[in-house]
Design a protein around this motif. Structure first.
Motif, PDB file in Angstrom:
ATOM      1  N   LYS A  58     -60.069 -22.743 -98.808  1.00 31.06           N
ATOM      2  CA  LYS A  58     -59.496 -22.959-100.143  1.00 31.06           C
ATOM      3  C   LYS A  58     -60.370 -22.400-101.263  1.00 31.06           C
ATOM      4  O   LYS A  58     -59.897 -22.145-102.356  1.00 31.06           O
ATOM      5  CB  LYS A  58     -59.248 -24.462-100.353  1.00 31.06           C
ATOM      6  CG  LYS A  58     -58.146 -24.998 -99.450  1.00 31.06           C
ATOM      7  CD  LYS A  58     -58.057 -26.497 -99.479  1.00 31.06           C
ATOM      8  CE  LYS A  58     -58.983 -27.157 -98.486  1.00 31.06           C
ATOM      9  NZ  LYS A  58     -58.633 -26.890 -97.081  1.00 31.06           N
ATOM     10  N   VAL A  59     -61.665 -22.253-100.969  1.00 26.96           N
ATOM     11  CA  VAL A  59     -62.617 -21.745-101.968  1.00 26.96           C
ATOM     12  C   VAL A  59     -63.401 -20.590-101.356  1.00 26.96           C
ATOM     13  O   VAL A  59     -63.905 -20.706-100.242  1.00 26.96           O
ATOM     14  CB  VAL A  59     -63.608 -22.852-102.413  1.00 26.96           C
ATOM     15  CG1 VAL A  59     -64.592 -22.307-103.452  1.00 26.96           C
ATOM     16  CG2 VAL A  59     -62.878 -24.068-102.943  1.00 26.96           C
ATOM     17  N   LEU A  60     -63.510 -19.489-102.100  1.00 30.26           N
ATOM     18  CA  LEU A  60     -64.373 -18.379-101.697  1.00 30.26           C
ATOM     19  C   LEU A  60     -65.359 -18.110-102.825  1.00 30.26           C
ATOM     20  O   LEU A  60     -64.958 -17.877-103.970  1.00 30.26           O
ATOM     21  CB  LEU A  60     -63.556 -17.109-101.419  1.00 30.26           C
ATOM     22  CG  LEU A  60     -64.381 -15.829-101.173  1.00 30.26           C
ATOM     23  CD1 LEU A  60     -65.254 -15.964 -99.925  1.00 30.26           C
ATOM     24  CD2 LEU A  60     -63.472 -14.606-101.062  1.00 30.26           C
ATOM     25  N   SER A  86     -62.045  -7.580 -91.252  1.00 30.40           N
ATOM     26  CA  SER A  86     -61.510  -6.411 -90.543  1.00 30.40           C
ATOM     27  C   SER A  86     -61.255  -6.726 -89.068  1.00 30.40           C
ATOM     28  O   SER A  86     -60.451  -6.069 -88.408  1.00 30.40           O
ATOM     29  CB  SER A  86     -62.464  -5.216 -90.667  1.00 30.40           C
ATOM     30  OG  SER A  86     -63.641  -5.436 -89.891  1.00 30.40           O
ATOM     31  N   GLN A  87     -61.943  -7.764 -88.551  1.00 34.95           N
ATOM     32  CA  GLN A  87     -61.735  -8.199 -87.166  1.00 34.95           C
ATOM     33  C   GLN A  87     -60.660  -9.297 -87.078  1.00 34.95           C
ATOM     34  O   GLN A  87     -60.476  -9.911 -86.023  1.00 34.95           O
ATOM     35  CB  GLN A  87     -63.048  -8.730 -86.584  1.00 34.95           C
ATOM     36  CG  GLN A  87     -64.179  -7.712 -86.531  1.00 34.95           C
ATOM     37  CD  GLN A  87     -65.490  -8.356 -86.097  1.00 34.95           C
ATOM     38  OE1 GLN A  87     -65.568  -8.985 -85.040  1.00 34.95           O
ATOM     39  NE2 GLN A  87     -66.526  -8.217 -86.906  1.00 34.95           N
ATOM     40  N   PHE A  93     -57.186 -15.689 -95.709  1.00 31.05           N
ATOM     41  CA  PHE A  93     -57.291 -16.208 -97.076  1.00 31.05           C
ATOM     42  C   PHE A  93     -55.938 -16.698 -97.606  1.00 31.05           C
ATOM     43  O   PHE A  93     -55.765 -16.866 -98.811  1.00 31.05           O
ATOM     44  CB  PHE A  93     -57.834 -15.124 -98.017  1.00 31.05           C
ATOM     45  CG  PHE A  93     -59.242 -14.725 -97.708  1.00 31.05           C
ATOM     46  CD1 PHE A  93     -60.281 -15.635 -97.853  1.00 31.05           C
ATOM     47  CD2 PHE A  93     -59.550 -13.441 -97.273  1.00 31.05           C
ATOM     48  CE1 PHE A  93     -61.594 -15.269 -97.578  1.00 31.05           C
ATOM     49  CE2 PHE A  93     -60.855 -13.069 -96.998  1.00 31.05           C
ATOM     50  CZ  PHE A  93     -61.884 -13.987 -97.145  1.00 31.05           C
ATOM     51  N   SER A  94     -54.986 -16.938 -96.722  1.00 28.83           N
ATOM     52  CA  SER A  94     -53.626 -17.276 -97.167  1.00 28.83           C
ATOM     53  C   SER A  94     -53.574 -18.589 -97.958  1.00 28.83           C
ATOM     54  O   SER A  94     -52.667 -18.798 -98.768  1.00 28.83           O
ATOM     55  CB  SER A  94     -52.676 -17.355 -95.970  1.00 28.83           C
ATOM     56  OG  SER A  94     -53.155 -18.297 -95.022  1.00 28.83           O
ATOM     57  N   ASP A  95     -54.533 -19.496 -97.711  1.00 19.72           N
ATOM     58  CA  ASP A  95     -54.533 -20.788 -98.417  1.00 19.72           C
ATOM     59  C   ASP A  95     -55.524 -20.834 -99.587  1.00 19.72           C
ATOM     60  O   ASP A  95     -55.746 -21.896-100.164  1.00 19.72           O
ATOM     61  CB  ASP A  95     -54.876 -21.911 -97.426  1.00 19.72           C
ATOM     62  CG  ASP A  95     -53.856 -22.024 -96.312  1.00 19.72           C
ATOM     63  OD1 ASP A  95     -52.652 -21.928 -96.615  1.00 19.72           O
ATOM     64  OD2 ASP A  95     -54.257 -22.176 -95.143  1.00 19.72           O
ATOM     65  N   LEU A  96     -56.131 -19.695 -99.914  1.00 24.72           N
ATOM     66  CA  LEU A  96     -57.170 -19.676-100.950  1.00 24.72           C
ATOM     67  C   LEU A  96     -56.610 -20.021-102.324  1.00 24.72           C
ATOM     68  O   LEU A  96     -55.581 -19.491-102.741  1.00 24.72           O
ATOM     69  CB  LEU A  96     -57.829 -18.290-101.005  1.00 24.72           C
ATOM     70  CG  LEU A  96     -59.106 -18.234-101.849  1.00 24.72           C
ATOM     71  CD1 LEU A  96     -60.283 -18.784-101.058  1.00 24.72           C
ATOM     72  CD2 LEU A  96     -59.406 -16.818-102.304  1.00 24.72           C
ATOM     73  N   ARG A  97     -57.317 -20.916-103.020  1.00 18.71           N
ATOM     74  CA  ARG A  97     -56.887 -21.340-104.363  1.00 18.71           C
ATOM     75  C   ARG A  97     -57.938 -21.049-105.443  1.00 18.71           C
ATOM     76  O   ARG A  97     -57.615 -20.930-106.617  1.00 18.71           O
ATOM     77  CB  ARG A  97     -56.582 -22.843-104.370  1.00 18.71           C
ATOM     78  CG  ARG A  97     -55.508 -23.265-103.387  1.00 18.71           C
ATOM     79  CD  ARG A  97     -55.372 -24.777-103.337  1.00 18.71           C
ATOM     80  NE  ARG A  97     -54.849 -25.298-104.579  1.00 18.71           N
ATOM     81  CZ  ARG A  97     -53.543 -25.452-104.842  1.00 18.71           C
ATOM     82  NH1 ARG A  97     -52.662 -25.102-103.934  1.00 18.71           N
ATOM     83  NH2 ARG A  97     -53.140 -25.942-105.990  1.00 18.71           N
ATOM     84  N   VAL A 130     -62.496  -6.932-101.392  1.00 23.81           N
ATOM     85  CA  VAL A 130     -62.255  -8.365-101.165  1.00 23.81           C
ATOM     86  C   VAL A 130     -61.082  -8.844-102.025  1.00 23.81           C
ATOM     87  O   VAL A 130     -60.227  -9.616-101.569  1.00 23.81           O
ATOM     88  CB  VAL A 130     -63.525  -9.199-101.455  1.00 23.81           C
ATOM     89  CG1 VAL A 130     -63.214 -10.693-101.428  1.00 23.81           C
ATOM     90  CG2 VAL A 130     -64.630  -8.869-100.459  1.00 23.81           C
ATOM     91  N   LEU A 131     -61.033  -8.371-103.266  1.00 27.97           N
ATOM     92  CA  LEU A 131     -59.961  -8.790-104.178  1.00 27.97           C
ATOM     93  C   LEU A 131     -58.574  -8.453-103.618  1.00 27.97           C
ATOM     94  O   LEU A 131     -57.610  -9.176-103.860  1.00 27.97           O
ATOM     95  CB  LEU A 131     -60.129  -8.125-105.553  1.00 27.97           C
ATOM     96  CG  LEU A 131     -61.327  -8.610-106.380  1.00 27.97           C
ATOM     97  CD1 LEU A 131     -61.492  -7.770-107.624  1.00 27.97           C
ATOM     98  CD2 LEU A 131     -61.181 -10.080-106.731  1.00 27.97           C
ATOM     99  N   LYS A 132     -58.491  -7.380-102.848  1.00 29.23           N
ATOM    100  CA  LYS A 132     -57.202  -6.989-102.255  1.00 29.23           C
ATOM    101  C   LYS A 132     -56.793  -7.910-101.110  1.00 29.23           C
ATOM    102  O   LYS A 132     -55.628  -7.946-100.726  1.00 29.23           O
ATOM    103  CB  LYS A 132     -57.275  -5.535-101.756  1.00 29.23           C
ATOM    104  CG  LYS A 132     -57.372  -4.517-102.880  1.00 29.23           C
ATOM    105  CD  LYS A 132     -57.528  -3.107-102.333  1.00 29.23           C
ATOM    106  CE  LYS A 132     -57.681  -2.091-103.477  1.00 29.23           C
ATOM    107  NZ  LYS A 132     -57.968  -0.735-102.978  1.00 29.23           N
ATOM    108  N   LEU A 133     -57.769  -8.652-100.571  1.00 30.18           N
ATOM    109  CA  LEU A 133     -57.496  -9.523 -99.430  1.00 30.18           C
ATOM    110  C   LEU A 133     -57.080 -10.933 -99.824  1.00 30.18           C
ATOM    111  O   LEU A 133     -56.518 -11.666 -99.009  1.00 30.18           O
ATOM    112  CB  LEU A 133     -58.749  -9.626 -98.532  1.00 30.18           C
ATOM    113  CG  LEU A 133     -59.284  -8.336 -97.918  1.00 30.18           C
ATOM    114  CD1 LEU A 133     -60.577  -8.632 -97.151  1.00 30.18           C
ATOM    115  CD2 LEU A 133     -58.253  -7.714 -96.981  1.00 30.18           C
ATOM    116  N   ILE A 134     -57.389 -11.328-101.064  1.00 32.12           N
ATOM    117  CA  ILE A 134     -57.142 -12.724-101.452  1.00 32.12           C
ATOM    118  C   ILE A 134     -55.878 -12.838-102.306  1.00 32.12           C
ATOM    119  O   ILE A 134     -55.449 -11.867-102.927  1.00 32.12           O
ATOM    120  CB  ILE A 134     -58.365 -13.323-102.191  1.00 32.12           C
ATOM    121  CG1 ILE A 134     -58.644 -12.584-103.516  1.00 32.12           C
ATOM    122  CG2 ILE A 134     -59.596 -13.288-101.290  1.00 32.12           C
ATOM    123  CD1 ILE A 134     -59.812 -13.168-104.307  1.00 32.12           C
TER     124      ILE A 134
END
Length: 381
Positions: A77-79, A141-142, A147-151, A173-177
């Motif tokens: 939920k937090v990165l 990448s593996q 990050f589907s639940d990241l808030r 990273v921004l493209k992944l969240i």
């Protein structure tokens, strides 16, 4: 102002009391209410201002609110992205400390060590992930991170990310969240590239600035000694002995210089260790741990290795070599005199470094007192 007046929840207040926190710092006073109101934040703040608690406390409280309202999903939920492994470890220690009574799981991932224990920890489930960009992208990448639940997303020490060449990784990273998130952006300085990155990350942010770079130095006693390159190591020994310095953080410009000084001190009977990017993660953590516990008197560090190292009650910082960037001097000496404690910054200057001192004095808008050292006596000249 107290933490309870900032509407910090009871379990976090209890943890803060346990950790010995009594009053919020200026950045905490400003950032905690803004983050709790679920706004994006752009903060200009240096290491040593209390910024980690400024984002960790309110993010933990928001997680608690989400959980109580039934919005708490099972995934990350937090990165928090940090430029160095040392800072990542310390940020996670802060989350654990302030969230001691909340039950959230946090882990740190960084390069330079085996990924296996980190992957195992991820597989057990984690709420709060603190990471350096390279290892994070490697695991993503593996397909080992979702990050589907990241808030909540925090970018810490953005300008150091730029210095270390990580901005491209941050953008990846921004493209992944998820685009829909609350984002908090912290940087000690705001050069144009960092401002541009903030515009990409943040949505209608609130802005705060604490301790502009030139003012931190006013809180610290500063001293300048002129010495040749050859004389510096003997001057260091002399000052350590005369001032009865219990612990000191010594800065060099190079990894080679850090190793050389640490070896000289050990040979001279002063327990010391060097910390820099070429050291293994285990060696760096052991050196830092030994320093915090008082097993070694002197920690010799390069600027990048020292960024993010949080050492309480550090009374002395010694600039064995003057940095060629004046802001770096302020960052260095900001390691001491924290949270209202007394601190002393001692600098050694050879003939080639005099121009650097002039630039520093221009930035901090004051002259650094020149001192002399003689047997049994250190005095101003």
């Amino acid at each position: 102002m107290s933490f309870s007046q900032l509407m910090v929840s009871e379990p976090i207040l209890r943890a803060l009391t346990d950790a010995g926190y009594s009053r919020p710092t200026p950045i905490q006073e400003q950032s905690i209410p803004l983050v709790l109101s679920r706004k994006d934040l752009l903060a200009c703040a240096q290491t040593g201002t209390g910024k980690t608690a400024g984002f960790a406390i309110p993010v933990l409280q928001l997680l608690q609110e989400d959980k109580l309202s039934g919005k708490g999903q099972a995934g990350i939920k937090v990165l928090v992205l940090t430029p160095t492994r040392e800072l990542a470890i310390q940020v996670e220690e802060s989350f654990r400390s302030y969230g001691n009574y909340l039950g959230f799981r946090s882990i740190t991932i960084f390069g330079g060590v085996s990924q296996v224990p980190q992957v195992q920890a991820l597989q057990k489930g984690v709420d709060i992930l603190i990471a350096t960009p390279g290892r994070l992208l490697d695991l993503a990448s593996q397909n080992l991170i979702s990050f589907s639940d990241l808030r909540y997303f925090v970018l810490d020490e953005a300008d150091r990310m730029l210095d270390m060449g990580f901005i491209h990784d941050v953008k990846k990273v921004l493209k992944l969240i998820p685009a829909k998130r609350q984002s908090l952006f912290f940087s000690a300085t705001m050069p144009p590239e960092i401002r541009k990155l903030a515009d990409q990350i943040l949505h209608a942010p609130e802005s705060i600035a604490v301790n502009p770079v030139s003012s931190t130095a006013e809180l610290i006693s500063q001293e300048l000694y002129f010495a040749s390159k050859e004389e510096k190591r003997f001057l260091l020994l002399e000052i350590l002995q005369q001032r009865k310095i219990r612990t000191a953080l010594v800065f060099t410009r190079t990894k080679y210089g850090a190793d050389k000084i640490a070896k000289f001190l050990v040979k001279s009977g002063v327990p010391a260790a060097a910390i820099h990017g070429d050291k293994s993660q285990g060696a760096r953590q052991q050196a830092l741990g030994n320093f915090k516990e008082g097993k070694i008197r002197v920690l010799v560090a390069t600027d990048i290795a020292a960024r993010g190292i949080d050492i309480d009650a550090l009374a002395f910082v010694i600039n064995y070599e003057i940095p060629n960037v004046p802001e770096t001097y302020v960052h260095r000496i900001g390691r001491t005199g924290r949270a209202g404690a007394e601190g002393t910054a001692i600098s050694f200057c050879d003939s080639e470094e005099k121009a650097y001192v002039r630039d520093i004095e221009k930035l901090i808008k004051k002259r650094i007192p020149v001192m002399t050292v003689s047997t049994g006596n250190v005095s101003a000249s």
